[in-house]
Design an enzyme around this catalytic site. Sequence first.
Site, mmCIF file in Angstrom:
data_model
loop_
_atom_site.group_PDB
_atom_site.id
_atom_site.type_symbol
_atom_site.label_atom_id
_atom_site.label_comp_id
_atom_site.label_asym_id
_atom_site.label_seq_id
_atom_site.Cartn_x
_atom_site.Cartn_y
_atom_site.Cartn_z
ATOM 1 N N ASP A 164 19.561 -6.170 0.093
ATOM 2 C CA ASP A 164 18.889 -4.587 0.078
ATOM 3 C C ASP A 164 19.554 -3.686 0.878
ATOM 4 O O ASP A 164 18.530 -2.378 0.584
ATOM 5 C CB ASP A 164 17.113 -5.050 -0.517
ATOM 6 C CG ASP A 164 16.436 -5.687 0.177
ATOM 7 O OD1 ASP A 164 17.138 -6.487 0.721
ATOM 8 O OD2 ASP A 164 15.356 -5.165 0.656
ATOM 9 N N ARG A 197 13.562 10.504 6.095
ATOM 10 C CA ARG A 197 15.050 10.165 6.403
ATOM 11 C C ARG A 197 16.039 10.857 6.073
ATOM 12 O O ARG A 197 16.473 10.927 4.923
ATOM 13 C CB ARG A 197 15.590 8.510 5.658
ATOM 14 C CG ARG A 197 16.503 7.620 6.256
ATOM 15 C CD ARG A 197 16.523 6.372 5.792
ATOM 16 N NE ARG A 197 15.802 5.779 5.158
ATOM 17 C CZ ARG A 197 15.154 3.556 4.444
ATOM 18 N NH1 ARG A 197 15.486 3.386 5.909
ATOM 19 N NH2 ARG A 197 14.781 4.252 3.472
ATOM 20 N N ASP A 239 0.952 -1.538 -0.124
ATOM 21 C CA ASP A 239 0.203 -0.157 0.429
ATOM 22 C C ASP A 239 0.602 1.026 0.044
ATOM 23 O O ASP A 239 -0.024 2.665 0.266
ATOM 24 C CB ASP A 239 -1.087 -0.139 1.126
ATOM 25 C CG ASP A 239 0.354 -0.372 2.450
ATOM 26 O OD1 ASP A 239 0.626 0.235 2.792
ATOM 27 O OD2 ASP A 239 -0.392 0.200 3.565
ATOM 28 N N GLY A 240 1.901 0.897 0.225
ATOM 29 C CA GLY A 240 3.478 2.202 0.473
ATOM 30 C C GLY A 240 3.216 2.874 1.095
ATOM 31 O O GLY A 240 3.915 4.321 1.553
HETATM 32 P P1 AMP Z 1 11.517 -3.014 3.765
HETATM 33 O O1 AMP Z 1 11.708 -4.779 4.561
HETATM 34 O O2 AMP Z 1 11.631 -1.881 4.513
HETATM 35 O O3 AMP Z 1 13.233 -3.677 3.857
HETATM 36 O O4 AMP Z 1 11.587 -3.639 2.592
HETATM 37 C C1 AMP Z 1 11.614 -4.339 1.678
HETATM 38 C C2 AMP Z 1 10.850 -4.669 0.351
HETATM 39 O O5 AMP Z 1 9.567 -4.460 0.332
HETATM 40 C C3 AMP Z 1 11.631 -3.100 -0.586
HETATM 41 O O6 AMP Z 1 11.064 -2.884 -1.303
HETATM 42 C C4 AMP Z 1 10.073 -2.023 -0.254
HETATM 43 O O7 AMP Z 1 9.992 -1.341 -1.021
HETATM 44 C C5 AMP Z 1 8.743 -3.536 -0.109
HETATM 45 N N1 AMP Z 1 7.901 -2.444 0.625
HETATM 46 C C6 AMP Z 1 8.163 -2.944 2.026
HETATM 47 N N2 AMP Z 1 6.672 -1.960 2.900
HETATM 48 C C7 AMP Z 1 5.861 -2.115 1.651
HETATM 49 C C8 AMP Z 1 4.326 -1.386 1.009
HETATM 50 N N3 AMP Z 1 3.995 -1.125 2.646
HETATM 51 N N4 AMP Z 1 3.786 -0.882 0.314
HETATM 52 C C9 AMP Z 1 5.120 -0.956 -1.450
HETATM 53 N N5 AMP Z 1 5.963 -1.630 -0.547
HETATM 54 C C10 AMP Z 1 6.626 -1.960 0.349
HETATM 55 MG MG MG Z 2 14.842 -2.629 2.650
#
Ligand code: AMP
Ligand code: MG
Length: 490
Positions: A247, A173, A121-122
């Site tokens: 990542d 950030r 959901d971003g």
């Molecule tokens: P993270 O776990 O924050 O390192 O995110 C891992 C991946 O999932 C990245 O590509 C993020 O952009 C994506 N992501 C995490 N949470 C969301 C969200 N709520 N909506 C869209 N993408 C997400």
């Molecule tokens: Mg990440």
Amino acid sequence: MTIDFDNTYVDLPDRFYEACEPASFDDPEIVRVNEGLARQLGLDPEWLDSGEGAAFAVGNRVLEGSRPIATAYAGDQFGNFVPQLGDGRAHMLGEVVDDEGQRFDIQLKGSGRTPFSQRGDGRAPLGPVLREYLISEAMHALGIPTTRSLVAASTGEQVRRSDGPEPGGVLVRVARSHIRVGTFQYFAVRDDVDGLQELTSYALDRHYPDLEPEAPVTLFDAVADRQAKLVAQWQLVGFIHGVMNTDNMLVSGETIDYGPCAFMNAYDPETVYSSIDERGRYAYQNQPGIAHWNLSRFAGALLKMADDETAMQSKLEKVLESFPERLQASYEEGMARKLGFEEFREEDGELLADLLDLMEHHEVDFTLAFRRLAELADPAPDADRPEVGDSFAFPPAYDDWLHRWRTRLRDCEAPSAEIADAMREVNPAVIPRNHRVNEAIEDAVERGDYEAFHTLTEVLENPFEYPENHEELIRPPAPNEAIEATFCGT
Ligand code: AMP
Ligand code: MG
């Protein structure tokens, strides 16, 4: 209010990112502004703390000169390669150069969907935003390279997560860059050698300007060095990142992405907090090995640029092979300082191993044990030392070890008061204890009460001093207070 953006990442080829605008939120409110960081970046903290600042912080108001983008990257998540991730809920607003000429990205996290969102959901719930703010700033105060937190804001809307609706938030950030190992993997898996080369020279230019440009092995060596030092520092304070996917590893050598991270209380090398890390892949004791593995993935991506593959592979492997030693050397150097020694001697290995064994066996608090050593090193501790300094005592089983340590300390030339002072500068009195972090977040999210969050954040600005009147933030959790699991909550 204007921000003097000076954007360079957008000048890279189009396929490095997607231009996209942040979402709009009806009722944004500032939770906290990082005044010191704002000033460092030449931003007005009072403006940030205003209604207009809130509109800026959640992405409602895109300032002139900002060119919002979501960056493209791939990554190994829990050992599985995902060829396309990218910023699915983050918008990089642009770059600013501080008063010392250092360049920083300003990024919004939780600011809405992007072309990389997939089914997400971003959004970001407020809880994880506050956790990242708190812990990243605590890491900074501990002297550990990290992305920073400029603003935490609430969006006024609810986000839906597995446990039901939660208030939403956005974190502003600040990072030296957002170039991840996974950014290199993104181009490597697409056999995009031009992209890899562009990224390599960009990363070298931005983070290692004194090194030979356009040389992948040079970059690899430099990144390995910073990661060795970084992970050693994590180990020295008992920080457990929780999601060391490629990542989430930056070529700048900063810590990034504070998800289910936490600090260890009682010393236990198998400590894992993350609820999604069922097999303990990212446990405390595995962090050095995982960093090494991540770097092997980085090497694999860089190798795609080779003219002579065998030659380059052997160079990369040489660097890779030296990584565990580099990390260990950094860790030992840090441990020597924690123990009050000028350098780490070979025979200190046994002394340290015995200390850690004792700690593990008696479930002794990692942070307070080292802090206590600083106090024991001081023949005449300050009369006005707060009493909380005595809230920790070594069990009698340590007598023999303490005797050996004191004997070793006698080899040091500096006067003991000086040794003790130096030890206090590396052995924190207070860390973000997980139960206190959780409590602060719960108060904020469930009751809109931010007092505990602000207090904890402020106390953690000076982790090497005992905070006055906050013994509860120093002490490890009682058994009924301990929080064993942290949730990603994304
Ligand atoms: P993270 O776990 O924050 O390192 O995110 C891992 C991946 O999932 C990245 O590509 C993020 O952009 C994506 N992501 C995490 N949470 C969301 C969200 N709520 N909506 C869209 N993408 C997400
Ligand atoms: Mg990440």
